[in-house]
Design an enzyme around this catalytic site. Structure first.
Site, PDB file in Angstrom:
ATOM      1  N   TYR A  55       1.071  -0.923  -0.188  1.00 44.13           N
ATOM      2  CA  TYR A  55       0.219  -0.149  -0.150  1.00 44.13           C
ATOM      3  C   TYR A  55       0.894   1.365   0.069  1.00 44.13           C
ATOM      4  CZ  TYR A  55      -3.929  -3.175   1.530  1.00 44.13           C
ATOM      5  OH  TYR A  55      -4.392  -4.220   1.427  1.00 44.13           O
ATOM      6  N   PRO A 200     -15.655  -4.700   3.647  1.00 46.79           N
ATOM      7  CA  PRO A 200     -17.065  -5.091   3.970  1.00 46.79           C
ATOM      8  C   PRO A 200     -18.398  -4.137   3.318  1.00 46.79           C
ATOM      9  CG  PRO A 200     -16.237  -4.573   5.587  1.00 46.79           C
ATOM     10  CD  PRO A 200     -14.606  -4.238   3.603  1.00 46.79           C
ATOM     11  N   LEU A 201     -17.628  -2.665   2.726  1.00 45.49           N
ATOM     12  CA  LEU A 201     -19.313  -2.026   2.699  1.00 45.49           C
ATOM     13  C   LEU A 201     -19.164  -1.529   1.078  1.00 45.49           C
ATOM     14  CD1 LEU A 201     -17.502   0.886   4.677  1.00 45.49           C
ATOM     15  CD2 LEU A 201     -19.597  -0.771   4.824  1.00 45.49           C
ATOM     16  N   GLY A 202     -18.262  -3.010   0.223  1.00 46.68           N
ATOM     17  CA  GLY A 202     -18.339  -3.155  -1.617  1.00 46.68           C
ATOM     18  C   GLY A 202     -18.117  -1.825  -1.560  1.00 46.68           C
ATOM     19  N   GLY A 204     -17.690   1.069  -0.890  1.00 46.79           N
ATOM     20  CA  GLY A 204     -18.292   1.772  -0.709  1.00 46.79           C
ATOM     21  C   GLY A 204     -19.859   2.261  -0.690  1.00 46.79           C
ATOM     22  N   PHE A 205     -20.232   1.429  -2.043  1.00 46.01           N
ATOM     23  CA  PHE A 205     -21.840   1.477  -2.550  1.00 46.01           C
ATOM     24  C   PHE A 205     -23.026   0.427  -1.418  1.00 46.01           C
ATOM     25  CE2 PHE A 205     -25.119  -1.723  -4.189  1.00 46.01           C
ATOM     26  CZ  PHE A 205     -25.575  -0.883  -4.878  1.00 46.01           C
TER      27      PHE A 205
END
Ligand SMILES: NC(=O)c1ccc[n+]([C@@H]2O[C@H](COP(=O)([O-])OP(=O)(O)OC[C@H]3O[C@@H](n4cnc5c(N)ncnc54)[C@H](OP(=O)(O)O)[C@@H]3O)[C@@H](O)[C@H]2O)c1
Length: 299
Positions: A55, A200-202, A204-205
Site C-alpha cells: 500500500y 465489507p462496504l462493497g 462504498g456502494f
C-alpha cells in the site's frame, strides 16, 4: 472480542489501503490527517489495523508506525506478496526469497521485532503455495512472525496452505454484494479460523441508501453502512476491516458495534438483488475487457 490465533481483539477493525495516493500509490494528500485518523480509531477502541507493504508501497505501514507505535494492545496485521510498479499496477511475487525480504522490510518499517499477523496477500499463480508458506513458516520459527494468515484463497488453496502452516486467518472479499467466499467462511467457522472480510462496504456502494438496505437501516435508526457491517459480523468468525479516510465515516462505521440484525432483516436483505451494483460491476468488467483487447491490438 474474538480471537485471531491467541490474540483477543474486537471484530471491527480498520483497513489502511486508502491512506495512500491515487491508485494505492505514493503518499496521501494529507499525511497528518491520515495519522490523526489512525489515532482516532485507536482512541475509539479499534484494535485491529490491516495494512500491507504494497500500500503505497510502504506508505501505509510508515503511517501506521508514525501514528500508533509502540502499538500498546493493538494488533497490526500486514501482508506481503505484491510488487508495485505504479498506480493501480500490482504484480504477484510470492517466491520464498521475495517474501523473506518483504517481511523483513515490514518489520523495519513498523518498528517491530515480531509481526503479530503476517498474511500471504495472494496465491501467486507462478509459485506453489507450499513454497510461499514455507518461507513464512521459517520466519515464524525465527520469531519474526507470530501468526500466519492467507488472503484471497478458495477452499482448495486453504486446505493446501493448512498442510504447510498453522493458518489462523483468511482474508477474503466478503459483503452483501460479494458473497463468493461463503463456503470458505463456513469452513473458517467450523475450524475456528478467523475470517477477515475485506471491502465489507462493497467499496462504498453499501454505505449509500438503496432498496432493502435503506428500509432495514430506517427500521433500526441506523445507517446503510452500519447495517452492511452488522450483516457481515453476524458470523462469529468474521472480523471486518472497512476502509475510510474520513473520521466522520470511521465513527459512523464503529456505530455498527451495537447493532444486531433480526431474522426478518436478514431475509429482506437476502431478497435484494442489488441491481445497481451488478450493473456498475458489469460496466467495469466490460471496460476492463475492452482495455485488454485494445492492448492486444496495439501489440
Ligand atoms: N487482502 C486483499 O487483497 C485486500 C484487497 C482490498 C482491500 N483490503 C483491505 O480491506 C480494507 C477495506 O477495503 P476497501 O477500502 O477496498 O473497501 P470498503 O471498506 O468496502 O469501502 C471503502 C469505501 O467506502 C467508503 N466509506 C467507508 N465508510 C463509509 C461511510 N460510513 N459512509 C460512506 N462511505 C464510506 C470509503 O470512502 P471514504 O474514505 O470517503 O470514507 C471508501 O471509498 C482495505 O483498507 C484493506 O485493508 C484487502
Amino acid at each position: 472480542m474474538s480471537r485471531i490465533g491467541d490474540l483477543d481483539v474486537p471484530r471491527l477493525g480498520l483497513g489502511t489501503m486508502a491512506l495512500t495516493g491515487r491508485g494505492t500509490w505514493g503518499d496521501p494528500a494529507d499525511p497528518a490527517a491520515a495519522r490523526a485518523l489512525l489515532r482516532r480509531a485507536a482512541e475509539l477502541g479499534v484494535r485491529l489495523f490491516d495494512t500491507a507493504d504494497s500500500y503505497g508501497p510502504e506508505t501505509a505501514e510508515r503511517l501506521v508506525r508514525e501514528a500508533l507505535h509502540p502499538y500498546d494492545g493493538l494488533l497490526v496485521a500486514t501482508k506481503g506478496g505484491f510488487r508495485r510498479h505504479g498506480p493501480h499496477e500490482w504484480e504477484a511475487d510470492c517466491r520464498a526469497e521475495s517474501l523473506r525480504a518483504a517481511c523483513e522490510g515490514s518489520l523495519r518499517r513498523l518498528g517491530l521485532e515480531r509481526i503479530d499477523l503476517y498474511q500471504l496477500h495472494l496465491v501467486d499463480p507462478r509459485v506453489p503455495v507450499e513454497e510461499s508458506l514455507g518461507a513464512l513458516v521459517e520466519l515464524q520459527r525465527e520469531g519474526k512472525i507470530r501468526h500466519i494468515g492467507v488472503c484471497n484463497v478458495d477452499e482448495g488453496q486453504l486446505e493446501r496452505a493448512n498442510v504447510v502452516a498453522p493458518i489462523v486467518s483468511v482474508q477474503n472479499r466478503y459483503s452483501l454484494v460479494q458473497q463468493g467466499s461463503r463456503s470458505v467462511l463456513d469452513r473458517c467457522e467450523r475450524d475456528g479460523v478467523a475470517f477477515i472480510a475485506w471491502a465489507p462496504l462493497g467499496k462504498g456502494f453499501l454505505a449509500a441508501p438503496s432498496g432493502a438496505l435503506a428500509s432495514v437501516a430506517e427500521r433500526h435508526g441506523a445507517t446503510p453502512a452500519q447495517v452492511s457491517l452488522a450483516w457481515v459480523l453476524r458470523s462469529p468468525a468474521v472480523f471486518a476491516i472497512p476502509g475510510t479516510v474520513s473520521s466522520t465515516h470511521l465513527e459512523e462505521n464503529l456505530g455498527a458495534r451495537g447493532l444486531e440484525l433480526m431474522d426478518e432483516d436478514v431475509a429482506e436483505l437476502a431478497s435484494e438483488g442489488f441491481p445497481a451494483y451488478r450493473a456498475r460491476r458489469f460496466a467495469r468488467m466490460a471496460r476492463a475487457r475492452a482495455g485488454r483487447v485494445k492492448a492486444r491490438l496495439r501489440r
